[in-house]
Design a protein around this motif. Structure first.
Motif, PDB file in Angstrom:
ATOM      1  N   ALA A   1      -7.626  -2.991   1.315  1.00  0.00           N
ATOM      2  CA  ALA A   1      -7.372  -3.184  -0.117  1.00  0.00           C
ATOM      3  C   ALA A   1      -8.479  -2.542  -0.950  1.00  0.00           C
ATOM      4  O   ALA A   1      -8.212  -1.910  -1.979  1.00  0.00           O
ATOM      5  N   LEU A   2      -9.727  -2.712  -0.501  1.00  0.00           N
ATOM      6  CA  LEU A   2     -10.842  -2.084  -1.208  1.00  0.00           C
ATOM      7  C   LEU A   2     -10.707  -0.568  -1.193  1.00  0.00           C
ATOM      8  O   LEU A   2     -10.940   0.104  -2.211  1.00  0.00           O
ATOM      9  N   GLU A   3     -10.314  -0.035  -0.053  1.00  0.00           N
ATOM     10  CA  GLU A   3     -10.090   1.406   0.048  1.00  0.00           C
ATOM     11  C   GLU A   3      -8.986   1.852  -0.897  1.00  0.00           C
ATOM     12  O   GLU A   3      -9.081   2.908  -1.546  1.00  0.00           O
ATOM     13  N   SER A   4      -7.931   1.047  -1.013  1.00  0.00           N
ATOM     14  CA  SER A   4      -6.827   1.390  -1.915  1.00  0.00           C
ATOM     15  C   SER A   4      -7.281   1.386  -3.371  1.00  0.00           C
ATOM     16  O   SER A   4      -6.923   2.276  -4.156  1.00  0.00           O
ATOM     17  N   VAL A   5      -8.082   0.380  -3.742  1.00  0.00           N
ATOM     18  CA  VAL A   5      -8.574   0.304  -5.123  1.00  0.00           C
ATOM     19  C   VAL A   5      -9.445   1.510  -5.448  1.00  0.00           C
ATOM     20  O   VAL A   5      -9.321   2.132  -6.518  1.00  0.00           O
ATOM     21  N   ILE A   6     -10.336   1.860  -4.525  1.00  0.00           N
ATOM     22  CA  ILE A   6     -11.203   3.019  -4.761  1.00  0.00           C
ATOM     23  C   ILE A   6     -10.377   4.295  -4.862  1.00  0.00           C
ATOM     24  O   ILE A   6     -10.643   5.166  -5.711  1.00  0.00           O
ATOM     25  N   SER A   7      -9.354   4.416  -4.008  1.00  0.00           N
ATOM     26  CA  SER A   7      -8.502   5.606  -4.042  1.00  0.00           C
ATOM     27  C   SER A   7      -7.754   5.706  -5.367  1.00  0.00           C
ATOM     28  O   SER A   7      -7.631   6.795  -5.949  1.00  0.00           O
TER      29      SER A   7
ATOM     30  N   CYS B   1      -8.930 -14.998  15.312  1.00  0.00           N
ATOM     31  CA  CYS B   1      -8.650 -13.566  15.461  1.00  0.00           C
ATOM     32  C   CYS B   1      -7.666 -13.048  14.420  1.00  0.00           C
ATOM     33  O   CYS B   1      -7.785 -11.903  13.978  1.00  0.00           O
ATOM     34  N   TYR B   2      -6.704 -13.881  14.041  1.00  0.00           N
ATOM     35  CA  TYR B   2      -5.674 -13.407  13.111  1.00  0.00           C
ATOM     36  C   TYR B   2      -6.076 -13.647  11.661  1.00  0.00           C
ATOM     37  O   TYR B   2      -6.130 -12.716  10.858  1.00  0.00           O
ATOM     38  N   ALA B   3      -6.386 -14.889  11.340  1.00  0.00           N
ATOM     39  CA  ALA B   3      -6.667 -15.220   9.936  1.00  0.00           C
ATOM     40  C   ALA B   3      -7.967 -14.605   9.452  1.00  0.00           C
ATOM     41  O   ALA B   3      -8.038 -14.113   8.318  1.00  0.00           O
ATOM     42  N   ILE B   4      -8.990 -14.606  10.289  1.00  0.00           N
ATOM     43  CA  ILE B   4     -10.285 -14.094   9.841  1.00  0.00           C
ATOM     44  C   ILE B   4     -10.361 -12.580   9.987  1.00  0.00           C
ATOM     45  O   ILE B   4     -10.520 -11.848   9.008  1.00  0.00           O
ATOM     46  N   LEU B   5     -10.226 -12.094  11.224  1.00  0.00           N
ATOM     47  CA  LEU B   5     -10.369 -10.656  11.451  1.00  0.00           C
ATOM     48  C   LEU B   5      -9.281  -9.858  10.743  1.00  0.00           C
ATOM     49  O   LEU B   5      -9.546  -8.788  10.177  1.00  0.00           O
ATOM     50  N   PHE B   6      -8.056 -10.377  10.759  1.00  0.00           N
ATOM     51  CA  PHE B   6      -6.964  -9.647  10.127  1.00  0.00           C
ATOM     52  C   PHE B   6      -7.184  -9.535   8.625  1.00  0.00           C
ATOM     53  O   PHE B   6      -7.011  -8.463   8.035  1.00  0.00           O
ATOM     54  N   PHE B   7      -7.580 -10.626   7.995  1.00  0.00           N
ATOM     55  CA  PHE B   7      -7.765 -10.581   6.549  1.00  0.00           C
ATOM     56  C   PHE B   7      -9.018  -9.802   6.161  1.00  0.00           C
ATOM     57  O   PHE B   7      -9.082  -9.232   5.071  1.00  0.00           O
ATOM     58  N   ILE B   8     -10.008  -9.774   7.044  1.00  0.00           N
ATOM     59  CA  ILE B   8     -11.156  -8.899   6.780  1.00  0.00           C
ATOM     60  C   ILE B   8     -10.698  -7.445   6.770  1.00  0.00           C
ATOM     61  O   ILE B   8     -11.052  -6.658   5.878  1.00  0.00           O
ATOM     62  N   GLY B   9      -9.892  -7.085   7.777  1.00  0.00           N
ATOM     63  CA  GLY B   9      -9.352  -5.724   7.805  1.00  0.00           C
ATOM     64  C   GLY B   9      -8.467  -5.439   6.610  1.00  0.00           C
ATOM     65  O   GLY B   9      -8.535  -4.358   6.005  1.00  0.00           O
ATOM     66  N   ALA B  10      -7.626  -6.414   6.241  1.00  0.00           N
ATOM     67  CA  ALA B  10      -6.757  -6.229   5.078  1.00  0.00           C
ATOM     68  C   ALA B  10      -7.580  -6.081   3.807  1.00  0.00           C
ATOM     69  O   ALA B  10      -7.257  -5.272   2.920  1.00  0.00           O
ATOM     70  N   GLY B  11      -8.671  -6.854   3.708  1.00  0.00           N
ATOM     71  CA  GLY B  11      -9.535  -6.741   2.538  1.00  0.00           C
ATOM     72  C   GLY B  11     -10.196  -5.376   2.447  1.00  0.00           C
ATOM     73  O   GLY B  11     -10.304  -4.788   1.359  1.00  0.00           O
TER      74      GLY B  11
END
Length: 226
Positions: free
Chosen positions: A187-193, A174-184
């Motif tokens: 991050a993608l949203e930040s790069v596009i912005s 729940c933390y390592a997988i789901l959290f890092f998917i959300g963080a990724g």
């Protein structure tokens, strides 16, 4: 010469019980119905008290049975002013793991703070005439607080307390997988912005809008000075 009777002469003893009645021997009649009601209420209270004691003993036996089976009974104790969860790192987590657990708890509180701030900000925007959709989605994101607690923080807490392999596995999922998917995704949203900002700024400079803005600012400054 006639004299009045001696005022200090002893008066005849007056017997207050001369009529033959005696207050000492008087009795008060209590209705039988009232006495029966009192006994009935007393029996009811005794029965309730016995029932409460029996329930307390049952709860105590269950707690002892669970403790004997290795099951930890979690009583709600945090936050102190409104206990909604069980949390006692100082007494339940091994000393060498407490710092790690405190840091994990800090991240949970940080998430809660961000979600609360998001709700407050979108509420202010909505009051000022903004889109209600943003406010609605902020409430949806707010549900991430209890979700984070049940999905990864509580499994981590129990894993640290009991060294449970199952809880460690659930935490990593729940933390390592789901959290890092959300963080990724963020991050993608930040790069596009950032790319959008760069493109808009390049167009702004190339179209001469920047120079025009400088001239307009200088003209406004001169007019204000005059």
């Amino acid at each position: 010469m006639a004299y009045n009777d001696n005022p200090f002469a002893e008066e005849a003893n007056v017997n207050p019980f001369a009529n033959g009645s005696s207050a000492r021997g008087s009795t008060v009649d209590i209705p039988l119905d009232s006495a029966k009601d009192l006994k009935k209420k007393e029996k009811e209270l005794q029965a309730k008290e016995a029932d409460l004691k029996r329930r307390e003993q049952d709860v105590r036996r269950r707690e002892e049975a669970l403790a004997g089976a290795g099951v930890v009974i979690e009583h709600r104790n945090w936050p102190p002013f409104l206990p909604i969860i069980h949390h006692d790192i100082a007494n339940e987590i091994p000393i060498h793991l407490q710092k790690m657990q405190y840091v994990a708890f800090t991240t949970l509180l940080g998430l809660a703070g961000c979600m609360v701030w998001n709700v407050m900000a979108t509420t202010c925007v909505w009051i000022k005439g903004g889109d209600v959709g943003a406010w609605f989605f902020s409430l949806v994101y707010f549900l991430g607080i209890p979700s984070a607690y049940f999905l990864w923080y509580r499994p981590l807490y129990r894993a640290m307390r009991t060294d449970s392999l199952l809880n460690f596995g659930w935490f990593f999922f729940c933390y390592a997988i789901l959290f890092f998917i959300g963080a990724g995704l963020f991050a993608l949203e930040s790069v596009i912005s950032i790319w959008v900002i760069q493109q808009v700024f390049s167009y702004f400079r190339g179209s001469g809008k920047a120079a025009e803005m400088k001239k307009e600012a200088a003209r406004s400054t001169i007019n204000a000075a005059m």
